[in-house]
Design an enzyme around this catalytic site. Structure first.
Site, short mmCIF file in Angstrom:
data_model
loop_
_atom_site.label_atom_id
_atom_site.label_comp_id
_atom_site.label_asym_id
_atom_site.label_seq_id
_atom_site.Cartn_x
_atom_site.Cartn_y
_atom_site.Cartn_z
N ARG A 158 1.40 3.70 3.56
CA ARG A 158 0.16 2.92 3.56
C ARG A 158 -1.01 3.88 3.34
O ARG A 158 -1.06 4.97 3.93
CB ARG A 158 -0.05 2.18 4.89
CG ARG A 158 0.79 0.91 5.04
CD ARG A 158 0.35 -0.19 4.07
NE ARG A 158 1.12 -1.41 4.20
CZ ARG A 158 2.20 -1.71 3.46
NH1 ARG A 158 2.65 -0.87 2.55
NH2 ARG A 158 2.82 -2.87 3.62
N GLU A 208 -6.83 -0.50 -1.16
CA GLU A 208 -6.34 -0.81 -2.51
C GLU A 208 -6.53 -2.30 -2.84
O GLU A 208 -6.55 -3.12 -1.93
CB GLU A 208 -4.85 -0.41 -2.64
CG GLU A 208 -3.90 -1.19 -1.75
CD GLU A 208 -2.47 -0.67 -1.86
OE1 GLU A 208 -2.22 0.53 -1.64
OE2 GLU A 208 -1.59 -1.50 -2.16
N HIS A 262 1.21 1.30 -6.24
CA HIS A 262 2.00 0.66 -5.18
C HIS A 262 3.32 0.09 -5.75
O HIS A 262 3.56 -1.13 -5.71
CB HIS A 262 1.20 -0.45 -4.48
CG HIS A 262 1.72 -0.74 -3.09
ND1 HIS A 262 0.91 -1.15 -2.06
CD2 HIS A 262 2.98 -0.71 -2.56
CE1 HIS A 262 1.64 -1.35 -0.96
NE2 HIS A 262 2.90 -1.09 -1.25
C1 DGY Z 1 6.09 -3.13 1.92
O1 DGY Z 1 7.12 -3.80 1.88
O2 DGY Z 1 5.41 -3.02 2.95
C2 DGY Z 1 5.69 -2.44 0.68
O3 DGY Z 1 4.51 -1.77 0.79
C3 DGY Z 1 5.70 -3.40 -0.48
O4 DGY Z 1 6.14 -2.63 -1.56
#
Ligand code: DGY
Length: 320
Positions: A239, A268, A286
């Protein structure tokens, strides 16, 4: 009997949407229009369930405003820092996520970032595409080898452990930092650190794999970056909120961090403009879980959670 209504906030893989339509009165989003919290509240009128995505913020006010018919929110992600979990629990709404099925795909992106950053793949690709490449040269785009180096993993959950497994193919010595030491069978020889100081000193390469949220906000700040070996490689496929962008940008400029690879960003899809002018950072949009196999599996797991809750069962992937 009428099928329960399920609101699906974004376009999902075809097989997942087909199952949702087969089993539910599914409100899809074929145009894939991003949804605000207010949109979700409005579109959820009469719905028993919502499939949401990490790009949407379901904060406390949004959860409080959801219609009383909503019994379950299934997020199409393993991370759930975008959802006010306590508020959902207080309203008796079950929240489910998609653990496990995306660990390999996300770890692949972390490893890709490690290699792309350390071996200057972004710069190399830009050079070829620019038409300016003059051919092989002994000193061109010299990177740093990762094989045999020390890899530090911050957050040794399912994804972190997959990164560790893949890194062993590069003979990397794996170190990790987490709240507690893992059982030995999960460690697989990785070395636990109970302090940031001892951990960061070992990180020739640092991979961030911890959950987002307040507990880890800006964990990688100027003070911790200073504890890394000079020229370390830093990657983040977890993250964006884990990183203090200003501190990382300053470190990339000074050389304290040699190379970085980022798949996620604080705020983002906005990306701190300081990264854009730097050559020594690889930037992805991402992509962690973005494989056909994984996105299908995520969708099916989200629907499994909804099936269970609407049948009066507690799904194994329930968070609240
Ligand atoms: C998640 O599953 O939390 C991811 O960031 C999505 O790709």
């Amino acid at each position: 009997m009428a099928k329960p209504i399920v609101l699906v906030t974004r376009r999902l893989p075809a097989a997942v949407e087909a199952r949702a339509v087969r089993d539910y009165d599914a409100r899809l989003n074929p145009e894939d229009v991003p949804r605000s919290g207010a949109d979700i509240v409005r579109l959820a009128e009469g719905a028993a369930a919502i499939v949401c995505c990490p790009a949407e913020r379901l904060d406390a006010a949004t959860i409080m405003a959801l219609p009383g018919t909503v019994r379950v929110i299934a997020t199409f992600s393993v991370g759930y820092d975008h959802i006010a979990i306590e508020t959902a629990a207080a309203r008796g709404i079950v929240v489910c996520n998609t653990p496990g099925v995306l660990s390999v795909a996300t770890a692949e992106i972390a490893v890709l970032l490690i290699l792309a950053a350390a071996r200057r793949a972004g710069e190399g690709e830009r050079l070829v595409r620019s038409g300016q490449w003059q051919g092989w040269a002994p000193t061109q785009l010299i990177g740093t080898e990762v094989s045999g180096k020390r890899l530090g993993i911050f957050g040794m959950g399912r994804i972190g452990r997959e990164v560790a497994r893949m890194a062993r193919a590069f003979d990397m010595e794996v170190h990790y930092r987490d709240q507690a030491r893992l059982p030995i069978e999960l460690e697989q020889g990785a070395i636990f650190h109970d302090s940031d100081e001892s951990f960061l000193a070992q990180c020739d390469v640092l991979s961030l794999n911890a959950p987002g949220g307040e507990a880890t906000r800006h964990w990688l700040n100027a003070e911790r970056i200073a504890l890394l070996p000079r020229g370390a490689v830093v990657v983040n496929a977890a993250r964006g909120t884990l990183v203090d962008d200003r501190a990382l940008i300053a470190a990339l400029q000074s050389g304290q961090v040699g190379f970085a690879g980022l798949d996620v960003y604080d705020g983002e899809p906005k990306v701190h403009p300081g990264y854009l002018g730097l050559q020594n950072v690889v930037l992805l949009p991402h992509l962690g879980s973005a494989t056909a196999e994984t996105r299908d599996a995520m969708g099916f797991l989200a629907l499994d959670g909804i099936d269970a809750v609407l049948a009066g069962r507690t799904p194994p992937n329930a968070i609240t």
